[in-house]
Write a protein that holds these residues in place. Structure first.
Motif, PDB file in Angstrom:
ATOM      1  N   VAL A  39       0.865  -1.187   0.000  1.00 55.25           N
ATOM      2  CA  VAL A  39       0.000   0.000   0.000  1.00 55.25           C
ATOM      3  C   VAL A  39       0.903   1.239   0.000  1.00 55.25           C
ATOM      4  CG1 VAL A  39      -1.814   1.265   1.210  1.00 55.25           C
ATOM      5  CG2 VAL A  39      -1.797  -1.232   1.255  1.00 55.25           C
ATOM      6  N   PRO A  42      -0.051   5.629   4.153  1.00 59.72           N
ATOM      7  CA  PRO A  42      -0.109   5.145   5.529  1.00 59.72           C
ATOM      8  C   PRO A  42      -1.415   4.401   5.827  1.00 59.72           C
ATOM      9  CG  PRO A  42       0.546   7.463   5.452  1.00 59.72           C
ATOM     10  CD  PRO A  42       0.062   7.104   4.082  1.00 59.72           C
ATOM     11  N   PRO A  43      -1.460   3.671   6.934  1.00 61.11           N
ATOM     12  CA  PRO A  43      -2.690   2.978   7.323  1.00 61.11           C
ATOM     13  C   PRO A  43      -3.832   3.948   7.579  1.00 61.11           C
ATOM     14  CG  PRO A  43      -0.805   2.159   8.582  1.00 61.11           C
ATOM     15  CD  PRO A  43      -0.341   3.379   7.843  1.00 61.11           C
ATOM     16  N   ASP A  48      -5.673   1.762   2.123  1.00 62.96           N
ATOM     17  CA  ASP A  48      -5.433   0.777   3.167  1.00 62.96           C
ATOM     18  C   ASP A  48      -6.690  -0.046   3.441  1.00 62.96           C
ATOM     19  OD1 ASP A  48      -3.491  -0.156   5.299  1.00 62.96           O
ATOM     20  OD2 ASP A  48      -5.145   0.479   6.584  1.00 62.96           O
ATOM     21  N   ASN A  70       2.319  -1.445   4.396  1.00 64.68           N
ATOM     22  CA  ASN A  70       2.284  -0.030   4.015  1.00 64.68           C
ATOM     23  C   ASN A  70       3.685   0.485   3.762  1.00 64.68           C
ATOM     24  OD1 ASN A  70      -0.091  -0.552   6.074  1.00 64.68           O
ATOM     25  ND2 ASN A  70      -0.734   1.095   4.727  1.00 64.68           N
ATOM     26  N   PRO A  72       4.593   4.027   2.653  1.00 62.81           N
ATOM     27  CA  PRO A  72       4.334   5.410   2.236  1.00 62.81           C
ATOM     28  C   PRO A  72       5.636   6.152   1.938  1.00 62.81           C
ATOM     29  CG  PRO A  72       4.181   5.232   4.605  1.00 62.81           C
ATOM     30  CD  PRO A  72       4.415   3.833   4.103  1.00 62.81           C
TER      31      PRO A  72
END
Length: 326
Positions: A39, A42-43, A48, A70, A72
């Motif tokens: 992903v 971020p969460p 996400d 994640n 990012p």
């Protein structure tokens, strides 16, 4: 000697046959180990949410763990670079919002990858509409009133975004171009800090993803003037689309799933079939809709075509507006 030659020749032929059919064998047994979904953000956000909801369904179907990771940073370019350097076997795939695969490739002058050559689309996953919001100190109650206010104002109205090249930025630039109004761009590092200043009235307006906008619309702290997509948002049926005033306007966020180029077609097809199955499930569609994500699937070829056509669209916007990365 002749027997040895035959034996050696047979071994060579068998090895060649095994090599030629190895992708098929791997596809037939896929997946035989955990799958990772990368992903690029971020969460907690839409990307996400999609990864985790769909990852759970994939795990149930395939009988293998699906791990969400994640990565990012650099507007999603770190995750994209990581993906293209991964083995093309279907075990490392990635969430792909339009910013990472359609905007970044035409915004950043040098990237260590070529999306159209190094990435294989798997499927469209969904769309996240944006809403044109105005701060409390802006008196406009409609898109047409906002346009009139912007043209009559002696000072430029300002708009916030989550950074140069972000969906919010690109939507506002399309709006500027189609309405011939002057607006001052105020970039932030993410939607949350941008929203803080719009709420405070420090910045006049912004195009905001639906999931971030809804709480402030419902509380009455911000006014929604228009939705950015082709149709009205079911959660906000009284809010017209911007396109109802500005004919032809459309600029929402779409999100898909991609794999490294060279992933065996049978593996791509298997992943595509599972994603499309999951996206048709009522509980998945309901869960996503609650987060402002509207499920939408496609074939792999259709998603590849969307990536390519959107790159051309955004290249023209970036060139006209002289947009530079942060």
């Amino acid at each position: 000697m002749r027997h040895q030659r035959r034996t050696l020749l047979g071994a060579i032929c068998a090895a060649a046959a095994a090599a030629s059919f190895s992708p098929l064998v791997r596809a037939d047994s896929f997946p035989s180990k955990p799958i990772r979904i990368i992903v690029p953000l971020p969460p907690g956000g839409s990307n996400d949410v999609l990864a985790r909801v769909l990852g759970q369904k994939m795990s149930e179907t395939f009988g293998q763990p699906v791990i969400v990771e994640n990565k990012p940073g650099a507007a999603g370019n770190i995750a994209t670079d990581y993906l293209v350097k991964s083995e093309a076997d279907g075990y490392t795939i990635a969430i792909a919002p339009n910013q990472t695969v359609s905007v970044n490739p035409v915004l950043y002058p040098t990237l260590p990858f070529d999306v159209l050559k190094d990435i294989q689309g798997i499927s469209m996953l969904g769309r996240v509409p944006m809403v044109l919001l105005v701060s409390p100190n802006i008196k406009a109650a409609s898109v047409s009133e906002l346009i009139a206010l912007a043209k009559a104002s002696t000072e430029e109205l300002s708009y916030a975004s989550a950074g140069s090249g972000s969906p919010q930025h690109m939507a506002a630039e399309v709006f500027k171009s189609m309405t011939d109004v002057n607006l001052m761009h105020v970039p932030y590092r993410g939607t949350a800090p941008a929203m803080v200043d719009v709420l405070a009235g420090t910045v006049d307006m912004m195009f905001c993803p639906l999931n971030s906008a809804l709480p402030h619309i419902r509380s009455g702290k911000l006014r929604a003037l228009g939705a950015s997509g082709q149709s009205r948002i079911p959660l906000l049926p009284d809010v017209p689309t911007v396109g109802e005033t500005v004919k032809g306007f459309e600029s929402d966020i779409w999100i898909g799933m991609v794999a490294p180029a060279g992933t065996p077609p049978a593996v791509v097809n298997k992943l595509n079939a599972e994603l499309r199955r999951a996206l048709d499930l009522p509980d998945v569609r309901e869960t996503l809709a609650e987060q402002g994500i509207f499920a939408e699937s496609s074939t792999a070829d259709e998603f590849n075509s969307l990536i390519a056509s959107d790159q051309k669209r955004w290249a023209a916007v970036i060139q006209k507006a002289h947009i530079k990365p942060d």
